[in-house]
Design a protein around this motif. Structure first.
Motif, PDB file in Angstrom:
ATOM      1  N   VAL A 178     -12.741  42.872  12.030  1.00 17.89           N
ATOM      2  CA  VAL A 178     -14.103  42.507  12.445  1.00 17.89           C
ATOM      3  C   VAL A 178     -14.420  41.092  11.986  1.00 17.89           C
ATOM      4  N   VAL A 179     -14.883  40.273  12.925  1.00 16.02           N
ATOM      5  CA  VAL A 179     -15.274  38.884  12.641  1.00 16.02           C
ATOM      6  C   VAL A 179     -16.792  38.792  12.834  1.00 16.02           C
ATOM      7  N   ILE A 180     -17.491  38.109  11.940  1.00 13.86           N
ATOM      8  CA  ILE A 180     -18.939  37.902  12.117  1.00 13.86           C
ATOM      9  C   ILE A 180     -19.123  36.766  13.134  1.00 13.86           C
ATOM     10  N   ALA A 181     -19.968  36.997  14.134  1.00 12.90           N
ATOM     11  CA  ALA A 181     -20.159  36.001  15.196  1.00 12.90           C
ATOM     12  C   ALA A 181     -21.637  35.728  15.408  1.00 12.90           C
ATOM     13  N   ASP A 182     -21.949  34.496  15.833  1.00 13.10           N
ATOM     14  CA  ASP A 182     -23.349  34.172  16.150  1.00 13.10           C
ATOM     15  C   ASP A 182     -23.384  33.120  17.260  1.00 13.10           C
ATOM     16  N   ASP A 183     -24.568  32.536  17.469  1.00 13.44           N
ATOM     17  CA  ASP A 183     -24.786  31.620  18.589  1.00 13.44           C
ATOM     18  C   ASP A 183     -23.883  30.386  18.564  1.00 13.44           C
ATOM     19  N   LYS A 184     -23.292  30.066  17.422  1.00  8.17           N
ATOM     20  CA  LYS A 184     -22.443  28.870  17.330  1.00  8.17           C
ATOM     21  C   LYS A 184     -21.045  29.112  17.932  1.00  8.17           C
ATOM     22  N   MET A 185     -20.682  30.392  18.117  1.00  5.54           N
ATOM     23  CA  MET A 185     -19.338  30.694  18.626  1.00  5.54           C
ATOM     24  C   MET A 185     -19.248  30.393  20.124  1.00  5.54           C
ATOM     25  N   THR A 186     -18.203  29.704  20.539  1.00  2.49           N
ATOM     26  CA  THR A 186     -18.039  29.403  21.972  1.00  2.49           C
ATOM     27  C   THR A 186     -17.462  30.621  22.697  1.00  2.49           C
ATOM     28  N   ALA A 187     -17.691  30.654  23.989  1.00  2.00           N
ATOM     29  CA  ALA A 187     -17.171  31.758  24.802  1.00  2.00           C
ATOM     30  C   ALA A 187     -15.644  31.773  24.770  1.00  2.00           C
ATOM     31  N   ASP A 188     -15.033  30.585  24.752  1.00  5.57           N
ATOM     32  CA  ASP A 188     -13.562  30.527  24.734  1.00  5.57           C
ATOM     33  C   ASP A 188     -12.991  31.122  23.456  1.00  5.57           C
ATOM     34  N   SER A 189     -13.586  30.779  22.320  1.00  3.33           N
ATOM     35  CA  SER A 189     -13.021  31.351  21.089  1.00  3.33           C
ATOM     36  C   SER A 189     -13.356  32.837  20.980  1.00  3.33           C
ATOM     37  N   ALA A 190     -14.525  33.242  21.481  1.00  5.87           N
ATOM     38  CA  ALA A 190     -14.860  34.675  21.489  1.00  5.87           C
ATOM     39  C   ALA A 190     -13.851  35.443  22.349  1.00  5.87           C
ATOM     40  N   PHE A 191     -13.504  34.852  23.484  1.00  6.34           N
ATOM     41  CA  PHE A 191     -12.564  35.500  24.400  1.00  6.34           C
ATOM     42  C   PHE A 191     -11.180  35.624  23.757  1.00  6.34           C
ATOM     43  N   ARG A 192     -10.762  34.558  23.082  1.00  3.69           N
ATOM     44  CA  ARG A 192      -9.453  34.579  22.422  1.00  3.69           C
ATOM     45  C   ARG A 192      -9.420  35.662  21.339  1.00  3.69           C
ATOM     46  N   LEU A 193     -10.468  35.678  20.494  1.00  6.57           N
ATOM     47  CA  LEU A 193     -10.527  36.666  19.411  1.00  6.57           C
ATOM     48  C   LEU A 193     -10.557  38.098  19.950  1.00  6.57           C
ATOM     49  N   ALA A 194     -11.404  38.343  20.952  1.00  9.28           N
ATOM     50  CA  ALA A 194     -11.536  39.694  21.515  1.00  9.28           C
ATOM     51  C   ALA A 194     -10.236  40.142  22.181  1.00  9.28           C
ATOM     52  N   SER A 195      -9.574  39.222  22.889  1.00 13.70           N
ATOM     53  CA  SER A 195      -8.306  39.548  23.563  1.00 13.70           C
ATOM     54  C   SER A 195      -7.221  39.915  22.555  1.00 13.70           C
ATOM     55  N   GLU A 196      -7.325  39.338  21.365  1.00 12.30           N
ATOM     56  CA  GLU A 196      -6.325  39.618  20.314  1.00 12.30           C
ATOM     57  C   GLU A 196      -6.692  40.853  19.492  1.00 12.30           C
ATOM     58  N   GLY A 197      -7.775  41.527  19.882  1.00 12.43           N
ATOM     59  CA  GLY A 197      -8.135  42.778  19.193  1.00 12.43           C
ATOM     60  C   GLY A 197      -9.093  42.624  18.024  1.00 12.43           C
ATOM     61  N   ASN A 198      -9.787  41.481  17.955  1.00 13.34           N
ATOM     62  CA  ASN A 198     -10.795  41.293  16.898  1.00 13.34           C
ATOM     63  C   ASN A 198     -12.175  41.647  17.435  1.00 13.34           C
ATOM     64  N   ALA A 199     -12.890  42.492  16.710  1.00 19.48           N
ATOM     65  CA  ALA A 199     -14.265  42.802  17.101  1.00 19.48           C
ATOM     66  C   ALA A 199     -15.183  41.702  16.603  1.00 19.48           C
ATOM     67  N   LEU A 200     -16.230  41.397  17.373  1.00 16.53           N
ATOM     68  CA  LEU A 200     -17.185  40.348  17.010  1.00 16.53           C
ATOM     69  C   LEU A 200     -18.521  41.013  16.694  1.00 16.53           C
ATOM     70  N   LEU A 201     -18.873  41.074  15.420  1.00 13.26           N
ATOM     71  CA  LEU A 201     -20.148  41.676  15.034  1.00 13.26           C
ATOM     72  C   LEU A 201     -21.228  40.606  15.139  1.00 13.26           C
ATOM     73  N   TRP A 202     -22.147  40.792  16.089  1.00 14.02           N
ATOM     74  CA  TRP A 202     -23.080  39.740  16.464  1.00 14.02           C
ATOM     75  C   TRP A 202     -24.276  39.647  15.519  1.00 14.02           C
ATOM     76  N   ARG A 203     -24.521  38.423  15.021  1.00 19.76           N
ATOM     77  CA  ARG A 203     -25.662  38.171  14.131  1.00 19.76           C
ATOM     78  C   ARG A 203     -26.600  37.116  14.706  1.00 19.76           C
ATOM     79  N   GLY A 204     -26.394  36.726  15.974  1.00 20.25           N
ATOM     80  CA  GLY A 204     -27.239  35.698  16.583  1.00 20.25           C
ATOM     81  C   GLY A 204     -28.343  36.294  17.437  1.00 20.25           C
ATOM     82  N   ASP A 205     -28.750  35.547  18.445  1.00 19.95           N
ATOM     83  CA  ASP A 205     -29.820  35.950  19.351  1.00 19.95           C
ATOM     84  C   ASP A 205     -29.287  37.019  20.332  1.00 19.95           C
TER      85      ASP A 205
END
Length: 378
Positions: A37-64
């Motif tokens: 699990v990776v902590i994610a928020d509004d600063k994360m780009t869609a490309d890096s979110a896509f890369r992380l999710a595709s590799e099996g990392n969950a993104l726990l959202w703390r942004g808007d």
């Protein structure tokens, strides 16, 4: 709906601000809690979110919250851009399509939100989801982590339930519950509305779902209908719909695996039409591994029919066009169950997918026919 006891509940763990944390993992389709699990928020780009999710990392959202929704759409667009493998046969197209669907669900399911014990998402611009959660999950059993995709599904289902679906054959609306298949494909209801009734005394509706077929039979003048289902949500949904339509005195909804006790002169069943494994609760209305419900209905039909009674099997032939079942195999199942065909009524589906040329299963869908098989004991 029952909930798992705490000992059975799956937990998800993560590190945040240098602290080890964990919470209950909620997943309607029973997918396992992500291990990373990776902590994610509004600063994360869609490309890096896509890369992380595709590799099996969950993104726990703390942004808007609304930004998380937009990120989910951006992830979906990136999945769509990936080139599709060319299929060599209709069956290959189906298998590739299911594989792509499940991969898409897995990747999009990696964007997570935290929901507190009062069914509140403590994010900026988050909607009120209390009612939607109560309808789908029942009373809260404490805070949990869930995919944003599941939350959007709850919100969508709540709107469907509130507004209902117009059913022209009934001249009324049916209100589907979360996890209960909505009768959006009305063509099979037209067949039921037109087929000659062998009786107006007693009918069974096997696997009633929203209760729409039972309601239609009662509206056509059948004095008593016994509707069965195994799913707790479907049973509650059917009862409420029949109450809304003032048909509860004519339709009895009972929990049963297929048939109720006794015999009837009319027994109707609209089983799932594709013999493949369902990936979520809603898919049980479409996918039925090894045709379990179809076989169960056919094999039990003769012993539950009154003399001169009819069994109405409503079935799409999409599985035949996909190479998942042959017409001969279906006819053999009917014969092996000691049944004969009185007459078959056919109708072409009118749903949007039947004409969508971008659909990977377009060829099969455009040839699809839905039939009402009027069956009798031999």
């Amino acid at each position: 709906m029952g909930h798992a006891s705490v000992s059975e509940q799956s937990m998800i763990s993560w590190t945040e601000a240098g602290e080890e944390r964990s919470a209950r993992w909620q997943s309607e389709n029973k997918s396992a809690a992500p291990k990373r699990v990776v902590i994610a928020d509004d600063k994360m780009t869609a490309d890096s979110a896509f890369r992380l999710a595709s590799e099996g990392n969950a993104l726990l959202w703390r942004g808007d919250y609304q930004n998380a929704r937009q990120l989910l759409q951006a992830l979906a667009r990136r999945i769509e851009r990936k080139p599709r493998k060319a299929a060599t046969s209709p069956l290959d197209a189906f298998n590739l399509h299911r594989q792509a669907q499940s991969q898409r669900a897995r990747t999009l399911g990696m964007l997570l939100v935290e929901v507190d014990a009062d069914y509140i998402i403590a994010l900026r611009r988050a909607p009120d989801i209390k009612l939607a959660c109560n309808e789908a999950y029942g009373a809260s059993t404490g805070p949990f982590i869930v995919s944003l995709r599941e939350i959007l599904g709850l919100i969508g289902a709540h709107e469907w339930r509130k507004n209902g679906v117009e059913i022209p054959a009934l001249n009324a609306r049916i209100h589907p519950y979360y996890g209960v298949f909505s009768p959006v494909r009305g063509e099979y209801l037209n067949l039921i509305a037109e087929a000659p009734l062998p009786t107006t005394k007693l009918a069974f509706d096997i696997g009633t779902g929203t209760g729409v077929i039972a309601a239609l039979l009662a509206q056509r003048g059948v004095e008593k209908v016994i509707a069965t289902d195994q799913d707790a949500r479907a049973l509650a949904c059917a009862r409420e719909n029949l109450l809304r339509l003032n048909l509860r005195d004519r339709v009895e909804v009972i929990e049963a695996d297929l048939f109720p006790a006794g015999k009837a002169a009319l027994i109707v069943c609209n089983p799932p039409w594709i013999p493949a494994r369902p990936n979520s609760s809603i898919e049980y209305a479409i996918y039925d591994l090894d045709s379990r419900m179809l076989r169960g209905f056919l094999n039990g039909l003769a012993e539950h029919l009154e003399p001169k009674g009819e069994g109405w099997l409503i079935l799409s032939d999409l599985a035949e066009h996909l190479g998942l079942r042959t017409r001969e195999a279906l006819q053999q199942m009917i014969a092996d169950a000691g049944l004969k065909l009185i007459k078959r009524m056919d109708i072409k589906p009118t749903h949007a997918r039947a004409t969508d040329e971008t659909d990977p299963l377009h060829k099969a869908r455009s040839a699809e026919i839905t039939s009402l098989w009027r069956l009798a004991a031999r």
